[in-house]
Design an enzyme around this catalytic site. Structure first.
Site, short mmCIF file in Angstrom:
data_model
loop_
_atom_site.label_atom_id
_atom_site.label_comp_id
_atom_site.label_asym_id
_atom_site.label_seq_id
_atom_site.Cartn_x
_atom_site.Cartn_y
_atom_site.Cartn_z
N ASN A 9 0.87 -1.18 0.00
CA ASN A 9 0.00 0.00 0.00
C ASN A 9 0.90 1.23 0.00
O ASN A 9 1.52 1.54 1.01
CB ASN A 9 -0.89 -0.04 1.26
N LYS A 11 0.11 4.29 -0.22
CA LYS A 11 -0.51 5.47 0.39
C LYS A 11 -0.24 6.69 -0.50
O LYS A 11 -0.28 6.56 -1.72
CB LYS A 11 0.03 5.66 1.83
N HIS A 90 -9.25 1.20 5.43
CA HIS A 90 -7.93 1.33 6.05
C HIS A 90 -8.06 2.25 7.26
O HIS A 90 -8.85 3.20 7.24
CB HIS A 90 -6.92 1.89 5.04
N GLU A 92 -6.38 4.63 8.31
CA GLU A 92 -6.20 6.06 8.02
C GLU A 92 -7.48 6.65 7.44
O GLU A 92 -7.83 7.80 7.72
CB GLU A 92 -5.00 6.25 7.07
N GLU A 159 -5.16 -5.17 10.79
CA GLU A 159 -4.08 -4.21 11.00
C GLU A 159 -4.28 -3.47 12.33
O GLU A 159 -5.03 -2.49 12.39
CB GLU A 159 -4.07 -3.18 9.88
N GLY A 165 3.05 1.78 10.81
CA GLY A 165 4.03 2.85 10.66
C GLY A 165 4.79 3.17 11.94
O GLY A 165 5.47 4.19 12.04
N SER A 205 3.76 -2.66 10.22
CA SER A 205 5.22 -2.77 10.36
C SER A 205 5.76 -4.13 9.90
O SER A 205 6.70 -4.67 10.50
CB SER A 205 5.67 -2.45 11.79
N GLY A 226 3.00 -1.28 4.26
CA GLY A 226 3.12 0.14 3.95
C GLY A 226 4.57 0.49 3.68
O GLY A 226 5.10 0.30 2.58
P1 PGA Z 1 3.23 -0.07 7.64
O1 PGA Z 1 1.75 0.23 7.09
O2 PGA Z 1 3.69 -1.35 6.99
O3 PGA Z 1 4.06 1.11 7.23
O4 PGA Z 1 3.12 -0.23 9.11
C1 PGA Z 1 0.82 -0.79 6.94
C2 PGA Z 1 -0.48 -0.26 6.37
O5 PGA Z 1 -0.86 0.87 6.69
O6 PGA Z 1 -1.17 -0.96 5.60
#
Ligand code: PGA
Length: 241
Positions: A9, A11, A90, A92, A159, A165, A205, A226
């Site tokens: 992803n 983003k 998601h 976010e 998630e 992140g 992560s 991500g």
């Molecule tokens: P990340 O994000 O791997 O940077 O933790 C995962 C995601 O938001 O799908």
């Protein structure tokens, strides 16, 4: 037998040319799992035209087929350009754009109607995790977001928000336990036969060092990645875990 699926992803990162170079390199990586990328909308069509085995999908869609929704993107158009999948719900989107389980469910319905695979995200916040509310939060999200769908054509991504992140991955035991719980909820909602066909990803992560342990868990069928999907070396290592 569920086929593993790892999706990057991007983003709101990665330019168009940069993305195409990345895709070209990724196409040459040998792996027998399904691999996909979710770039920004503007890059979608050209990425789709240049993809061979890598799946290309969107990061969001609108819950209506058409209408006066300035700035939104319909599943109808995603189908027209042959998007393979679309991420919905998601964390976010849930946090910054008020996406509710009800909306996520409508979006998934729209996508299925247009033969696009929804990747439905669920996950608890840090406060909920620390208050031991994970199970009830996930149950509510799955019950409402995954209601009345052709669920075997969807992917669910667990998630935990506190792991996204942050560099904090859930232990593989936590990830496995929640993914198994999700499968059990789907069993109750549909049937165990159907639940056993649904692919469940872990996200938060994920990197080249922790992917193998996560993928070894019986109820984890892939990952939503991500940060580590923005670097071709890291992502290539990750998909060949
Ligand atoms: P990340 O994000 O791997 O940077 O933790 C995962 C995601 O938001 O799908």
């Amino acid at each position: 037998m569920r086929k593993a699926i790892i999706i990057g992803n991007w983003k709101m990162n990665m330019g168009l040319r940069e993305g195409l170079t990345f895709l070209g390199a990724l196409e040459n990586v040998d792996t027998d799992i399904e691999v996909g990328l979710a770039p920004q909308f503007v890059s979608l069509q050209v990425m789709i035209n240049n993809a061979d085995k890598v799946l290309i999908g969107a990061q969001n869609t609108h819950e209506a087929a058409a209408g006066a929704f300035t700035g939104e993107i319909s599943s109808v158009l995603l189908k027209e350009i042959y998007a393979d999948f679309c991420i919905v719900g998601h964390s976010e989107r849930r946090e910054y754009y008020n996406e509710t389980d009800f909306k996520v469910n409508l979006k998934a319905k729209q996508l299925l109607e247009h033969d696009i695979m929804p990747i439905i995200c669920v996950g608890e916040t840090l406060a909920q995790f620390e208050n031991n509310e994970t199970n009830e939060v996930i149950k509510k999200q799955v019950n409402e977001s995954c209601k009345d769908l052709n669920i075997e054509n969807c992917v669910i991504a667990y998630e935990p928000v506190w792991a996204i992140g942050t560099g904090k991955t859930a232990t593989s035991q936590i990830a496995q336990d929640v993914c198994l719980m999700i499968r059990n909820i789907l069993s109750e909602m549909y049937s165990s036969d159907i639940a056993n066909k649904v692919r469940i990803q872990y996200g938060g992560s994920v990197n080249a060092d922790n992917i193998a342990e996560l993928m070894a868990c019986p109820d984890i069928d892939g990952a939503l990645v991500g940060g580590a999907s923005l670097d071709i070396d890291k992502f290539s290592k990750l998909i060949t875990y």
